[in-house]
Write a protein that holds these residues in place. Structure first.
Motif, PDB file in Angstrom:
ATOM      1  N   THR A  54       0.828  -1.198   0.000  1.00 50.37           N
ATOM      2  CA  THR A  54       0.000   0.000   0.000  1.00 50.37           C
ATOM      3  C   THR A  54       0.863   1.249   0.000  1.00 50.37           C
ATOM      4  O   THR A  54       1.799   1.373   0.789  1.00 50.37           O
ATOM      5  CB  THR A  54      -0.930   0.021   1.226  1.00 50.37           C
ATOM      6  OG1 THR A  54      -1.766  -1.138   1.194  1.00 50.37           O
ATOM      7  CG2 THR A  54      -1.802   1.266   1.230  1.00 50.37           C
ATOM      8  N   ILE A  98     -13.922   2.121  -6.788  1.00 48.25           N
ATOM      9  CA  ILE A  98     -13.866   1.408  -5.512  1.00 48.25           C
ATOM     10  C   ILE A  98     -15.241   1.494  -4.866  1.00 48.25           C
ATOM     11  O   ILE A  98     -15.900   2.545  -4.918  1.00 48.25           O
ATOM     12  CB  ILE A  98     -12.793   2.025  -4.584  1.00 48.25           C
ATOM     13  CG1 ILE A  98     -11.387   1.740  -5.137  1.00 48.25           C
ATOM     14  CG2 ILE A  98     -12.928   1.508  -3.159  1.00 48.25           C
ATOM     15  CD1 ILE A  98     -10.288   2.436  -4.375  1.00 48.25           C
ATOM     16  N   PRO A 104      -9.237  -3.571  -0.394  1.00 51.39           N
ATOM     17  CA  PRO A 104      -8.111  -2.744   0.026  1.00 51.39           C
ATOM     18  C   PRO A 104      -6.728  -3.370  -0.069  1.00 51.39           C
ATOM     19  O   PRO A 104      -5.738  -2.631  -0.210  1.00 51.39           O
ATOM     20  CB  PRO A 104      -8.461  -2.411   1.492  1.00 51.39           C
ATOM     21  CG  PRO A 104      -9.950  -2.396   1.498  1.00 51.39           C
ATOM     22  CD  PRO A 104     -10.352  -3.534   0.593  1.00 51.39           C
ATOM     23  N   ILE A 130      -9.193   3.831   1.970  1.00 54.42           N
ATOM     24  CA  ILE A 130      -8.442   4.466   0.887  1.00 54.42           C
ATOM     25  C   ILE A 130      -7.355   5.363   1.482  1.00 54.42           C
ATOM     26  O   ILE A 130      -7.652   6.305   2.218  1.00 54.42           O
ATOM     27  CB  ILE A 130      -9.401   5.279  -0.008  1.00 54.42           C
ATOM     28  CG1 ILE A 130     -10.418   4.328  -0.662  1.00 54.42           C
ATOM     29  CG2 ILE A 130      -8.623   6.044  -1.072  1.00 54.42           C
ATOM     30  CD1 ILE A 130     -11.545   5.036  -1.383  1.00 54.42           C
ATOM     31  N   ILE A 144     -10.866  -2.049  -8.498  1.00 52.72           N
ATOM     32  CA  ILE A 144     -10.081  -2.786  -7.504  1.00 52.72           C
ATOM     33  C   ILE A 144     -11.011  -3.573  -6.590  1.00 52.72           C
ATOM     34  O   ILE A 144     -12.016  -3.044  -6.091  1.00 52.72           O
ATOM     35  CB  ILE A 144      -9.175  -1.847  -6.698  1.00 52.72           C
ATOM     36  CG1 ILE A 144      -8.277  -1.060  -7.672  1.00 52.72           C
ATOM     37  CG2 ILE A 144      -8.329  -2.618  -5.700  1.00 52.72           C
ATOM     38  CD1 ILE A 144      -7.267  -0.169  -7.015  1.00 52.72           C
ATOM     39  N   MET A 165      -2.301   2.631  -6.646  1.00 52.32           N
ATOM     40  CA  MET A 165      -3.383   2.937  -7.591  1.00 52.32           C
ATOM     41  C   MET A 165      -3.361   4.391  -8.046  1.00 52.32           C
ATOM     42  O   MET A 165      -3.740   4.694  -9.185  1.00 52.32           O
ATOM     43  CB  MET A 165      -4.737   2.591  -6.973  1.00 52.32           C
ATOM     44  CG  MET A 165      -5.087   3.334  -5.706  1.00 52.32           C
ATOM     45  SD  MET A 165      -6.671   2.763  -5.033  1.00 52.32           S
ATOM     46  CE  MET A 165      -6.729   3.663  -3.475  1.00 52.32           C
ATOM     47  N   ASP A 184      -7.676  -4.787 -10.450  1.00 50.40           N
ATOM     48  CA  ASP A 184      -6.709  -4.785  -9.357  1.00 50.40           C
ATOM     49  C   ASP A 184      -5.399  -4.133  -9.789  1.00 50.40           C
ATOM     50  O   ASP A 184      -5.186  -3.840 -10.967  1.00 50.40           O
ATOM     51  CB  ASP A 184      -6.501  -6.187  -8.789  1.00 50.40           C
ATOM     52  CG  ASP A 184      -7.655  -6.614  -7.875  1.00 50.40           C
ATOM     53  OD1 ASP A 184      -8.259  -5.727  -7.247  1.00 50.40           O
ATOM     54  OD2 ASP A 184      -7.963  -7.816  -7.807  1.00 50.40           O
ATOM     55  N   CYS A 185      -4.539  -3.861  -8.824  1.00 47.47           N
ATOM     56  CA  CYS A 185      -3.287  -3.161  -9.085  1.00 47.47           C
ATOM     57  C   CYS A 185      -2.098  -3.931  -8.519  1.00 47.47           C
ATOM     58  O   CYS A 185      -2.238  -4.737  -7.595  1.00 47.47           O
ATOM     59  CB  CYS A 185      -3.322  -1.766  -8.457  1.00 47.47           C
ATOM     60  SG  CYS A 185      -4.021  -0.498  -9.514  1.00 47.47           S
ATOM     61  N   LEU A 189     -10.730   9.375  -8.337  1.00 48.51           N
ATOM     62  CA  LEU A 189     -11.351   8.309  -7.556  1.00 48.51           C
ATOM     63  C   LEU A 189     -12.856   8.349  -7.760  1.00 48.51           C
ATOM     64  O   LEU A 189     -13.493   9.384  -7.591  1.00 48.51           O
ATOM     65  CB  LEU A 189     -11.019   8.489  -6.076  1.00 48.51           C
ATOM     66  CG  LEU A 189     -11.721   7.572  -5.084  1.00 48.51           C
ATOM     67  CD1 LEU A 189     -11.319   6.113  -5.309  1.00 48.51           C
ATOM     68  CD2 LEU A 189     -11.408   7.990  -3.651  1.00 48.51           C
ATOM     69  N   TYR A 249      -5.051  -2.079  -3.278  1.00 48.51           N
ATOM     70  CA  TYR A 249      -5.013  -0.664  -3.646  1.00 48.51           C
ATOM     71  C   TYR A 249      -3.609  -0.267  -4.099  1.00 48.51           C
ATOM     72  O   TYR A 249      -3.450   0.487  -5.047  1.00 48.51           O
ATOM     73  CB  TYR A 249      -5.420   0.213  -2.463  1.00 48.51           C
ATOM     74  CG  TYR A 249      -6.881   0.175  -2.089  1.00 48.51           C
ATOM     75  CD1 TYR A 249      -7.827  -0.474  -2.885  1.00 48.51           C
ATOM     76  CD2 TYR A 249      -7.334   0.793  -0.934  1.00 48.51           C
ATOM     77  CE1 TYR A 249      -9.168  -0.502  -2.539  1.00 48.51           C
ATOM     78  CE2 TYR A 249      -8.672   0.782  -0.569  1.00 48.51           C
ATOM     79  CZ  TYR A 249      -9.579   0.124  -1.367  1.00 48.51           C
ATOM     80  OH  TYR A 249     -10.906   0.101  -1.015  1.00 48.51           O
TER      81      TYR A 249
END
Length: 262
Positions: free
Chosen positions: A13, A137, A118, A145, A115, A124, A91-92, A152, A121
């Motif tokens: 993250t 999201i 969490p 987030i 995504i 992203m 997804d990332c 977003l 994320y």
């Protein structure tokens, strides 16, 4: 000194740019993830670029898997779905470099990013900026987030048609906002629905790394969220795919889980 977006080495993250990293990663302090037993540690996207690269594999018609080598953080795969109406990144990955951007642009770029939950994320915001793509999201996961300095798009309810024929579904389970993506008899499931290594069954967990099972109410919601939906294939987050009779595999796996609660 320039503010830096610090990246958690355990989950990947990336947090809002700052002079110092957070004291701890909230994603990892949650019981569904974990803090590395050696302690919280941080890196940056620039540092990850120096030691890692991304692979892009064509795994189906109009479908590509993206993964990082050597594996970094959780080690999940992202997927690029090509449709006649635009490309969706599902997804990332934490790693994003110039080569990845160039290769994806050769495939038509990315028009939408969605995504599943969490844990994925990651960076992203960087992906959104690199491709000029909004990130979708579910509203129920909004509190997770870590930064909002990008395009977003929060959505609510059970379903959201992202592009014609490509529908996001709030199956929940792993997280309240847990989402899967359905397109042309294909289900991209992240690990909301985890494909088992036998490639014949699927699993549903509250926490995969900590082996915390999901309760009956949540499993029934996953079942109801996909009621009447046709799909032949399920593509999970870790390279495990069911490419035939996936609907039957899902139904049989739900039935197996529900027997536990009898």
């Amino acid at each position: 000194m320039t503010p830096t977006s610090f990246v958690c080495t355990t989950c990947g993250t990336a947090y809002i740019p700052a002079m110092q990293p957070p004291a701890a990663c909230p994603v990892c302090t949650d019981e569904r993830q974990y803090i590395n037993p050696q302690g919280q540690s941080w890196t940056t996207l620039k540092q990850v670029n120096r030691t890692h690269k991304n692979i892009i594999d064509n795994i189906g018609e109009g479908l590509y898997a993206l993964y990082t080598t050597p594996s970094f953080a959780i080690g999940q795969r992202a997927h690029l779905l090509k449709t006649p109406h635009g490309n969706i990144l599902w997804d990332c990955l934490a790693n994003l470099d110039a080569t990845t951007i160039e290769l994806i642009n050769q495939l038509g770029g990315i028009q939408k990013i969605a995504i599943s939950h969490p844990h994925y994320y990651t960076t992203m915001a960087d992906w959104s900026h690199a491709f000029g793509a909004p990130v979708y999201i579910h509203q129920r996961d909004a509190d997770w987030i870590p930064r909002r300095d990008f395009d977003l798009q929060l959505w609510d309810g059970l379903k959201n048609e992202l592009l014609p024929g490509a529908t996001l579904i709030n199956s929940a389970g792993h997280f309240d906002g847990g989402t899967v993506l359905h397109y042309d008899r294909v289900l991209l499931s992240g690990d909301v629905i985890q494909v088992a290594p036998n490639l014949k069954t699927v699993s549903f967990m509250y926490s995969y790394p900590n082996y915390i099972p999901l309760n009956k109410k949540s499993i029934l919601h996953i079942q109801a969220s996909l009621e009447g939906l046709a799909f032949d294939a399920i593509y999970g987050a870790f390279g495990h795919y069911i490419t035939q009779q996936a609907r039957k595999a899902f139904d049989d796996s739900i039935a197996r889980y529900l027997k536990i609660f009898e």
